[in-house]
Write an enzyme that holds these catalytic residues in place. Sequence first.
Site, short mmCIF file in Angstrom:
data_model
loop_
_atom_site.label_atom_id
_atom_site.label_comp_id
_atom_site.label_asym_id
_atom_site.label_seq_id
_atom_site.Cartn_x
_atom_site.Cartn_y
_atom_site.Cartn_z
N ALA A 1 35.65 63.50 20.28
CA ALA A 1 36.59 64.45 19.68
C ALA A 1 36.44 64.51 18.17
O ALA A 1 35.66 65.30 17.65
CB ALA A 1 38.03 64.12 20.10
N CYS A 2 37.17 63.67 17.45
CA CYS A 2 37.26 63.83 15.99
C CYS A 2 35.94 63.56 15.27
O CYS A 2 35.61 64.25 14.30
CB CYS A 2 38.37 62.94 15.45
SG CYS A 2 40.00 63.40 16.10
N VAL A 3 35.18 62.58 15.73
CA VAL A 3 33.87 62.33 15.12
C VAL A 3 32.93 63.50 15.41
O VAL A 3 32.26 64.03 14.51
CB VAL A 3 33.27 61.01 15.63
CG1 VAL A 3 31.81 60.88 15.22
CG2 VAL A 3 34.07 59.83 15.10
N THR B 1 33.92 66.67 13.50
CA THR B 1 33.62 66.53 12.08
C THR B 1 32.14 66.76 11.82
O THR B 1 31.76 67.44 10.86
CB THR B 1 34.03 65.13 11.58
OG1 THR B 1 35.46 65.01 11.69
CG2 THR B 1 33.61 64.89 10.14
#
Length: 240
Positions: A174-176, A179
């Site tokens: 998700a966030c990695v 990004t």
Amino acid sequence: MADSDNKELDQMLQAAFDASSKLYQERGFQRRVGFGKRPALISVDLANAWTRPGNPFTCDQEKMDNEIIPSMQRLLKAFRAQNLPVVHVTTAYEITDRDAPFTDMGLWHNKIPVDVVDLADEDLWAIDSRIAPVEGEYTLLKKRASSFHGTELAGILRANDVDTILVTGVTACACVRQTICDGIADGFRPIAVREAIGDRVPGAVAWNLFDIDAKFGDVKSTEECVAYIDGLTRVAAAAE
């Protein structure tokens, strides 16, 4: 899952990756974006709600304690020695009432329990003390998966002449990942640091790093990244 089950899963994934790599390479995927001239370290959500036990967002604790945090400590030491930009990213919400007529959670709370990361409880979203920010490093508060979405990150990086982002943290799926995807879209060279990225679900890290390496950024080891950072001094000296 037992360790034996995880090892079997890793073996199955590796076999699938080997076959997929051949297909990708035949079609021109898995090209290299490479390291640039000026990197920044972007540490995503290595805050207590993710790095410590007892939270819905808690990630694999064995990997966190034995791989991710030690890798981050090595990277931070290298970046600090070169006085290079470091951005610690965390996530928290001011209006966590799911029934409120307006909330900074947007619609995300309808999928995952972001309401537990209350901005009023600083201990939840504070960066893990083992890799705590020092003077001159920036802590960025985000509301969505990507560290770029709706934040000042791209502007800060460009203002500091950054062309390469070494991305670490959680979660790989998700966030990695988001990004890194937004990073290359915004014109930065994304490098995913293999040992410094984690998740909650077995197999999630391996799959996402394989797919990132094929399409959105280069996956490099901590050792390779530290060597690159240390080598910047020699490059600068040679240019003088």
